[in-house]
Design a protein around this motif. Sequence first.
Motif, PDB file in Angstrom:
ATOM      1  N   SER A   1       0.856  -1.183   0.000  1.00 24.69           N
ATOM      2  CA  SER A   1       0.000   0.000   0.000  1.00 24.69           C
ATOM      3  C   SER A   1       0.889   1.229   0.000  1.00 24.69           C
ATOM      4  O   SER A   1       1.691   1.423   0.912  1.00 24.69           O
ATOM      5  N   ASN A   2       0.771   2.074  -1.041  1.00 23.65           N
ATOM      6  CA  ASN A   2       1.644   3.240  -1.165  1.00 23.65           C
ATOM      7  C   ASN A   2       1.054   4.221  -2.179  1.00 23.65           C
ATOM      8  O   ASN A   2       0.043   3.936  -2.833  1.00 23.65           O
ATOM      9  N   THR A   3       1.693   5.362  -2.319  1.00 24.59           N
ATOM     10  CA  THR A   3       1.177   6.402  -3.219  1.00 24.59           C
ATOM     11  C   THR A   3       1.253   5.982  -4.681  1.00 24.59           C
ATOM     12  O   THR A   3       0.440   6.431  -5.496  1.00 24.59           O
ATOM     13  N   PHE A   4       2.216   5.132  -5.030  1.00 23.25           N
ATOM     14  CA  PHE A   4       2.296   4.623  -6.398  1.00 23.25           C
ATOM     15  C   PHE A   4       0.983   3.949  -6.784  1.00 23.25           C
ATOM     16  O   PHE A   4       0.460   4.137  -7.885  1.00 23.25           O
ATOM     17  N   LEU A   5       0.450   3.165  -5.865  1.00 24.10           N
ATOM     18  CA  LEU A   5      -0.808   2.464  -6.127  1.00 24.10           C
ATOM     19  C   LEU A   5      -2.008   3.399  -6.061  1.00 24.10           C
ATOM     20  O   LEU A   5      -2.870   3.377  -6.950  1.00 24.10           O
ATOM     21  N   THR A   6      -2.087   4.215  -5.004  1.00 20.89           N
ATOM     22  CA  THR A   6      -3.267   5.074  -4.839  1.00 20.89           C
ATOM     23  C   THR A   6      -3.402   6.071  -5.981  1.00 20.89           C
ATOM     24  O   THR A   6      -4.520   6.409  -6.381  1.00 20.89           O
ATOM     25  N   ASN A   7      -2.287   6.524  -6.520  1.00 16.78           N
ATOM     26  CA  ASN A   7      -2.341   7.432  -7.669  1.00 16.78           C
ATOM     27  C   ASN A   7      -2.940   6.759  -8.897  1.00 16.78           C
ATOM     28  O   ASN A   7      -3.452   7.435  -9.797  1.00 16.78           O
ATOM     29  N   ALA A   8      -2.862   5.434  -8.930  1.00 13.64           N
ATOM     30  CA  ALA A   8      -3.436   4.679 -10.049  1.00 13.64           C
ATOM     31  C   ALA A   8      -4.845   4.188  -9.742  1.00 13.64           C
ATOM     32  O   ALA A   8      -5.468   3.526 -10.575  1.00 13.64           O
ATOM     33  N   GLY A   9      -5.351   4.483  -8.526  1.00 15.70           N
ATOM     34  CA  GLY A   9      -6.708   4.086  -8.166  1.00 15.70           C
ATOM     35  C   GLY A   9      -6.789   2.827  -7.330  1.00 15.70           C
ATOM     36  O   GLY A   9      -7.876   2.303  -7.092  1.00 15.70           O
ATOM     37  N   ILE A  10      -5.624   2.348  -6.847  1.00 16.68           N
ATOM     38  CA  ILE A  10      -5.574   1.116  -6.056  1.00 16.68           C
ATOM     39  C   ILE A  10      -5.188   1.443  -4.622  1.00 16.68           C
ATOM     40  O   ILE A  10      -4.152   2.059  -4.373  1.00 16.68           O
ATOM     41  N   LYS A  11      -6.009   1.019  -3.663  1.00 15.97           N
ATOM     42  CA  LYS A  11      -5.704   1.263  -2.256  1.00 15.97           C
ATOM     43  C   LYS A  11      -4.598   0.337  -1.763  1.00 15.97           C
ATOM     44  O   LYS A  11      -3.688   0.749  -1.044  1.00 15.97           O
ATOM     45  N   LYS A  12      -4.681  -0.937  -2.162  1.00 18.68           N
ATOM     46  CA  LYS A  12      -3.632  -1.885  -1.794  1.00 18.68           C
ATOM     47  C   LYS A  12      -3.709  -3.127  -2.673  1.00 18.68           C
ATOM     48  O   LYS A  12      -4.753  -3.428  -3.269  1.00 18.68           O
TER      49      LYS A  12
ATOM     50  N   LYS B   1      -5.103  -9.996  -4.837  1.00 18.10           N
ATOM     51  CA  LYS B   1      -6.332  -9.257  -4.522  1.00 18.10           C
ATOM     52  C   LYS B   1      -6.054  -7.764  -4.607  1.00 18.10           C
ATOM     53  O   LYS B   1      -5.115  -7.261  -3.993  1.00 18.10           O
ATOM     54  N   PHE B   2      -6.874  -7.080  -5.381  1.00 12.68           N
ATOM     55  CA  PHE B   2      -6.764  -5.630  -5.523  1.00 12.68           C
ATOM     56  C   PHE B   2      -7.905  -4.976  -4.751  1.00 12.68           C
ATOM     57  O   PHE B   2      -9.073  -5.307  -4.958  1.00 12.68           O
ATOM     58  N   THR B   3      -7.553  -4.076  -3.864  1.00  9.58           N
ATOM     59  CA  THR B   3      -8.551  -3.261  -3.168  1.00  9.58           C
ATOM     60  C   THR B   3      -8.473  -1.861  -3.758  1.00  9.58           C
ATOM     61  O   THR B   3      -7.429  -1.202  -3.691  1.00  9.58           O
ATOM     62  N   PHE B   4      -9.567  -1.423  -4.381  1.00 10.49           N
ATOM     63  CA  PHE B   4      -9.575  -0.142  -5.071  1.00 10.49           C
ATOM     64  C   PHE B   4      -9.802   1.002  -4.082  1.00 10.49           C
ATOM     65  O   PHE B   4     -10.175   0.779  -2.924  1.00 10.49           O
ATOM     66  N   ASN B   5      -9.565   2.216  -4.544  1.00 10.21           N
ATOM     67  CA  ASN B   5      -9.692   3.380  -3.661  1.00 10.21           C
ATOM     68  C   ASN B   5     -11.098   3.552  -3.092  1.00 10.21           C
ATOM     69  O   ASN B   5     -11.279   4.177  -2.049  1.00 10.21           O
ATOM     70  N   ASP B   6     -12.096   2.988  -3.767  1.00 11.91           N
ATOM     71  CA  ASP B   6     -13.471   3.075  -3.263  1.00 11.91           C
ATOM     72  C   ASP B   6     -13.827   1.883  -2.374  1.00 11.91           C
ATOM     73  O   ASP B   6     -14.991   1.683  -2.029  1.00 11.91           O
ATOM     74  N   ASN B   7     -12.797   1.074  -2.024  1.00 13.45           N
ATOM     75  CA  ASN B   7     -12.917  -0.091  -1.139  1.00 13.45           C
ATOM     76  C   ASN B   7     -13.587  -1.308  -1.774  1.00 13.45           C
ATOM     77  O   ASN B   7     -13.814  -2.313  -1.081  1.00 13.45           O
TER      78      ASN B   7
END
Length: 214
Positions: free
Chosen positions: A169-180, A195-201
């Motif tokens: 989990s990091n900014t590289f992922l969140t900037n692409a729309g992935i929370k973790k 498993k991909f958890t998106f920014n909208d959970n």
Amino acid sequence: MKTKILLTALIGITFLSSCDLIKKDDGSLKGDQSPMGLVGETASSSSTTIAGVSGFSATVSSLTDGVSTFSGSATVNNTVLKNLLSNFPELTISGNTVSANNLKFKLTKEGIEFKSGARAGIWVKYGSSIGDTYPIGSTGDVRTVVSKSSTDDYSYGFWLIKTIQVEESNTFLTNAGIKKVTYIANHKFGLVGLKFTFNDNTEASFPLYFSKEN
């Protein structure tokens, strides 16, 4: 006599310290070559479409100095995942087809290490403990072991298996729309899920199957 005892103790401490330096883990993956990484072996996912992703398959095209090169492709009709994958120069995107011809991994009986690009680093060591971390290249980010089951509690094909789960989990992922991203692995079957958890959970889980076992 006291001087000799002190000298002997100092020599012993120096020797033990030298051994520790020699045996110190340099962060790279150890262990015997996994059959999963041999030339011609394959990795695949579900035959059904999951979160807009289908048709994933990859084959080991070469093995050099313990590093396996995978070639493969998948159909990705998911804007967020396609956005994430576009950040990896090792991947080629044409329409909804994502291809790779030079994706490198080290697969041993100890774990799995991603060997391509700036975000290279260990994905999992089967012998790790909860709380252990693996550095991601020189980015300052880490992947963290978050769970390790002691009972067969994860559904995999026709079996229930034990797993170790590692989160990134990091900014590289969140900037692409992935929370973790959660890497799910088993000492026998290797990487068994992503498993991909998106920014909208919301979540998307992809099973993974290798043609060989450890």
